[in-house]
Write an enzyme that holds these catalytic residues in place. Structure first.
Site, PDB file in Angstrom:
ATOM      1  N   LYS A 173       0.819  -1.226   0.000  1.00 14.67           N
ATOM      2  CA  LYS A 173       0.000   0.000   0.000  1.00 14.67           C
ATOM      3  C   LYS A 173       0.848   1.269   0.000  1.00 14.67           C
ATOM      4  CE  LYS A 173      -4.107  -2.068   0.365  1.00 14.67           C
ATOM      5  NZ  LYS A 173      -5.157  -1.958  -0.647  1.00 14.67           N
ATOM      6  N   GLU A 199      -9.911   5.630   3.284  1.00 10.65           N
ATOM      7  CA  GLU A 199     -10.695   4.533   3.843  1.00 10.65           C
ATOM      8  C   GLU A 199      -9.734   3.370   4.051  1.00 10.65           C
ATOM      9  OE1 GLU A 199     -10.340   4.980   0.579  1.00 10.65           O
ATOM     10  OE2 GLU A 199      -9.458   3.013   0.264  1.00 10.65           O
ATOM     11  N   SER A 204       1.738  -9.626  -0.950  1.00 12.26           N
ATOM     12  CA  SER A 204       1.363  -8.209  -0.817  1.00 12.26           C
ATOM     13  C   SER A 204       1.607  -7.633   0.576  1.00 12.26           C
ATOM     14  CB  SER A 204      -0.108  -8.037  -1.199  1.00 12.26           C
ATOM     15  OG  SER A 204      -0.925  -8.879  -0.403  1.00 12.26           O
TER      16      SER A 204
HETATM   17  C1  LIG Z   1      -1.652  -7.020   2.601  1.00 12.47           C
HETATM   18  C2  LIG Z   1      -2.810  -6.684   1.716  1.00 12.47           C
HETATM   19  N1  LIG Z   1      -2.926  -7.315   0.525  1.00 12.47           N
HETATM   20  C3  LIG Z   1      -3.949  -7.063  -0.312  1.00 12.47           C
HETATM   21  C4  LIG Z   1      -4.940  -6.155   0.031  1.00 12.47           C
HETATM   22  C5  LIG Z   1      -6.072  -5.962  -0.918  1.00 12.47           C
HETATM   23  O1  LIG Z   1      -5.987  -4.796  -1.660  1.00 12.47           O
HETATM   24  P1  LIG Z   1      -5.688  -4.793  -3.205  1.00 12.47           P
HETATM   25  O2  LIG Z   1      -6.572  -5.802  -3.830  1.00 12.47           O
HETATM   26  O3  LIG Z   1      -5.991  -3.407  -3.619  1.00 12.47           O
HETATM   27  O4  LIG Z   1      -4.235  -5.139  -3.393  1.00 12.47           O
HETATM   28  C6  LIG Z   1      -4.863  -5.463   1.253  1.00 12.47           C
HETATM   29  C7  LIG Z   1      -5.892  -4.489   1.629  1.00 12.47           C
HETATM   30  O5  LIG Z   1      -5.996  -4.026   2.714  1.00 12.47           O
HETATM   31  C8  LIG Z   1      -3.772  -5.740   2.107  1.00 12.47           C
HETATM   32  O6  LIG Z   1      -3.640  -5.137   3.299  1.00 12.47           O
END
Ligand SMILES: Cc1ncc(COP(=O)(O)O)c(C=O)c1O
Length: 386
Positions: A88, A110, A368
């Protein structure tokens, strides 16, 4: 994955479905982003922050023990190693710098799992901006640690108390705040969703992941991966890593949604949060509540570019159940010493389930985020196993 058309659409998806009062703000934002993105000093300042502050480039890790266990060569793009613990921060540093350039000293955001809220509060502290984060009451309870982190960083955390009291409701409240304070506030949206230019702009801020991963895969393995896998809530980490491989037609792109929030898998096109996209709806067109073990994927829609990638067949979207996610969470911890975010564990769960079909292939998983934020929740789930 190029620019959307002049009306902000990827194929039939995207657009700008907002109250008239927001149109000038979105047009101003689009122009500001275009100017900034073409401006060398802005790009250098962002690159420097990504490098010196966020810790980029993030590592590429070959998973020897996991690969042996699954019979699939698995490599991880380590967005969990970024400052604040997830992908993020890439987007937020970009948007916070853009807000500064636009003369807006207040960030509105948000958050679901809290990672985007923490990233926004972090950037606001770094750049001396005011920060207000909307978060569903339910998510505040399951992600207490992140609520505390945001407050420690100087942000105000406001509970969203309507509807399912999760991410969808937090987005509604954040948008309402932005409408009322647009002169002095920038809405720092947390995924590749919402009205144009957000889906495009946020993807561009995350492109760095795909660009790095492509180069790192070639250096580490001498070729591109057969499959690139990422979890999908709104879809920003997936869009970031996909963007490095979308032009290479031989690379299979797979987005993994939670079974209880499979917007692409079970959705029909509809309008939510200013965009046209696949959306979970009931027979009357009302938005259905999403349900997932991970707060960050608890969203009934998906970014419009993913709807387009699904329609055009360039990417496919699969769903995994919560119990498969729990198994993957334990599996990566045990085999590699990496505790993944529950969101990221969705991508791993799909690889684990499909290991027979993936045998002998090279799979790149976008990790992620890290799982520290989920440990308290998982202590309950795994209480009788550990
Ligand atoms: C670690 C992590 N991965 C994925 C996501 C999902 O978001 P996005 O689909 O935008 O990558 C989040 C959302 O809070 C997250 O904290």
């Amino acid at each position: 994955m190029g620019e959307p058309d002049p009306t902000g659409r990827f194929g039939r998806f995207g657009g700008r479905f907002v109250p008239e009062t927001l149109m000038p703000a979105l047009m101003e934002l689009e122009q500001a982003f275009r100017d900034a993105w073409a401006d060398g000093p802005f790009r250098s300042e962002l690159d420097k922050l990504l490098c010196d502050y966020a810790g980029r480039p993030s590592a590429l890790t070959e998973c020897h023990r996991l690969s042996a266990e699954l019979g699939v060569r698995v490599l991880l793009k380590r967005e969990d190693l970024n400052h604040t613990g997830s992908h993020k921060i890439n987007n937020v540093l970009g948007q916070a710098l853009l807000a500064k350039r636009m003369g807006k000293a207040r960030l509105v955001a948000e958050t679901g799992a809290g990672q985007h809220g923490v990233a926004t509060a972090t950037a606001a502290a770094l750049l001396g901006q005011e920060c207000v984060v909307y978060m569903g009451e339910v998510d505040m309870a399951r992600q207490e640690l992140n609520v505390f982190r945001m407050r420690l960083l100087g942000a105000e955390v406001v509970p969203a108390t309507s509807g399912s009291r999760t991410l969808k409701d937090a987005v509604n409240d954040a948008m309402r705040d932005w409408v009322a304070t647009v002169e002095r506030s920038h809405y720092c949206l947390g995924s590749v969703m919402g009205p144009h230019p957000y889906p495009w702009m946020v993807r561009e801020f995350h492109r760095v992941t795909g660009t790095e991963a492509r180069r790192q895969m070639l250096d580490a393995t001498g070729s591109l991966p057969d499959v690139v896998v990422a979890c999908v809530g709104g879809g920003s980490n997936a869009a970031g890593i996909f963007s490095g491989f979308s032009e290479s037609r031989d690379v299979d792109l797979v987005g993994v949604e939670p079974a209880g929030g499979a917007a692409v898998g079970h959705g029909i096109p509809g309008i939510v949060h200013g965009m046209m996209s696949y959306l979970m709806q009931d027979e009357f067109g009302q938005v259905e509540e999403a349900e997932s073990i991970s707060a960050g994927l608890d969203y009934p829609g998906v970014g419009p570019e993913h709807s387009h990638l699904a329609d055009s067949g360039r990417a496919r979207y699969e769903a995994v159940a919560d119990d498969e996610v729990v198994e993957a969470f334990v599996l990566l911890s045990r085999t590699e010493g990496i505790i993944p975010a529950l969101e990221s564990a969705h991508a791993l769960a799909w690889v684990s389930r499909e290991r027979a079909a993936l045998a002998g292939k090279t799979v790149l998983v976008n990790l992620s985020g890290r799982g520290d934020k989920d440990v308290a929740q998982m202590m309950d789930v795994l209480a009788d196993r550990l």
